[in-house]
Motif scaffolding. Sequence first.
Motif, PDB file in Angstrom:
ATOM      1  N   PRO A  28      26.354 -37.565  88.767  1.00 51.95           N
ATOM      2  CA  PRO A  28      25.005 -36.954  88.579  1.00 51.95           C
ATOM      3  C   PRO A  28      23.962 -35.919  89.159  1.00 51.95           C
ATOM      4  N   GLN A  31      26.930 -32.733  89.786  1.00 48.44           N
ATOM      5  CA  GLN A  31      26.751 -31.960  88.518  1.00 48.44           C
ATOM      6  C   GLN A  31      25.532 -30.673  88.969  1.00 48.44           C
ATOM      7  N   SER A  37      29.771 -29.032  84.506  1.00 48.30           N
ATOM      8  CA  SER A  37      29.857 -29.165  82.855  1.00 48.30           C
ATOM      9  C   SER A  37      29.708 -30.930  83.738  1.00 48.30           C
ATOM     10  N   LEU A  38      29.974 -31.632  82.209  1.00 56.09           N
ATOM     11  CA  LEU A  38      30.032 -33.007  82.511  1.00 56.09           C
ATOM     12  C   LEU A  38      30.721 -33.445  83.146  1.00 56.09           C
ATOM     13  N   TRP A 235      32.391 -42.954  85.407  1.00 57.79           N
ATOM     14  CA  TRP A 235      31.141 -42.384  84.192  1.00 57.79           C
ATOM     15  C   TRP A 235      29.811 -43.687  83.888  1.00 57.79           C
ATOM     16  N   SER A 238      26.527 -42.110  85.236  1.00 53.38           N
ATOM     17  CA  SER A 238      26.229 -40.539  83.801  1.00 53.38           C
ATOM     18  C   SER A 238      25.891 -41.617  82.940  1.00 53.38           C
ATOM     19  N   GLY A 359      36.030 -38.684  79.777  1.00 55.34           N
ATOM     20  CA  GLY A 359      34.572 -37.307  80.003  1.00 55.34           C
ATOM     21  C   GLY A 359      34.934 -36.317  78.841  1.00 55.34           C
ATOM     22  N   ALA A 363      32.136 -35.775  75.700  1.00 54.18           N
ATOM     23  CA  ALA A 363      31.569 -34.229  76.233  1.00 54.18           C
ATOM     24  C   ALA A 363      31.487 -33.298  74.594  1.00 54.18           C
TER      25      ALA A 363
END
Length: 408
Positions: A28, A31, A37-38, A235, A238, A359, A363
């Motif tokens: 986090p 990025q 991008s994530l 993840w 996030s 991911g 997205a």
Amino acid sequence: MATFFLVIIYLAFISLGLPDSLLGAAWPVMQKDYGVSLDTAGLLSMSMAGGTIISSLASGKVIGRFGTGKVTFVSVLMTAVALLGFYFAPSLVWLFIFAIPLGLGAGAVDAGLNNYVATHYKAHHMSWLHCFWGVGATLGPIIMSQFISNQQSWRNGYLTIAIIQFALVVVLFLTLPLWKKAGGTGTDETKEVPASTRESDEPLKKENPLRIKGVKLAMLSFLLYCGAEAAAGLWGSSFLVAVKDLPAGVAAQWVSLYYGGITAGRLITGFVTFKLSNMALIRSGLVISLFGAVLVFLPLPSLFLLTGFILIGMGFAPIFPCMIHETPVRFGKEHSQAIIGYQMALAYTGSTFIPPLLGLLAARSTIGIFPYFIAILIVALFVCSERLNILMKKGILFKGTKRNTTAI
């Protein structure tokens, strides 16, 4: 000497666990620093795991030529250098470059040490071995969260882990003579080998391991499990930041508790193996982890959310070590090194492709799909595991040798 040798193996597994959970905890913040991008974290994870797949597939030949001690030493050294590279990385390109040796450093030693313990020690040793992986995986995000919370500096987190890795490199270097005395890949502790793996393996010596009944299903189980474990670790932060509005430092701490659940669960599992079989522990773990995933996606207070993450980790705890320990029991000691190498390759394939898949889906939709995705993987793994249990009960695994399916 055998006990001290086992301690060295445990230390090596701490070094394997330390880097595994760092990227997810730091992403986090990373990025934002790199302005990407994530789903870029998934591509980085794929690069790491891709290197590990290559080294795990080559593990048999590499360990056979250089010995487990030297391979372990060089692998941990590569990991330490790569982590130091993450600290200095001026751009995203350099992260991808250093992700390759970070992955290569894990595969061969992972497959080699797993096979050694599976064929020379009882089930509780395997659980405790992976408990020490959990120690490393738990310490990683704890250390990272401290630097993120206090300094907003993920780089210093990577530097600290690199220093710890270099310290382990020194320990491994000083103990290289011990590996030579132990023969590089084994000791004289044949009394620890499960009885079912010491029976004659003659009928299987010329058989292709991939053609043995159940091997491909076992490989698929490793792909699903490691995909779920890696996706939850990568993840989780996030999801907590984007969906549950938690600060990044707090989210990293919560993910460390997920790994803490794995660690504590494997410590407990080591004692439970005296009473329950590997198959029973795998089944129980899947049920617990699925319940944890349900708690995460239900609209419940934060306490239940945190409990869900811990339960996912505790449920995952016995699955990997018990599946590894069952390999020589299911398919015979003669083929265990090759099959474990294949299983590790599929395990890292799961780690490579499943987190990026999550991911990519997130997205294009929302990271809120995270707990549902994990639950689906757990259910698929349960189906594969139960199918293997049915084959084993019917006595059609490991043809040509008397089976012993009692708890070890």
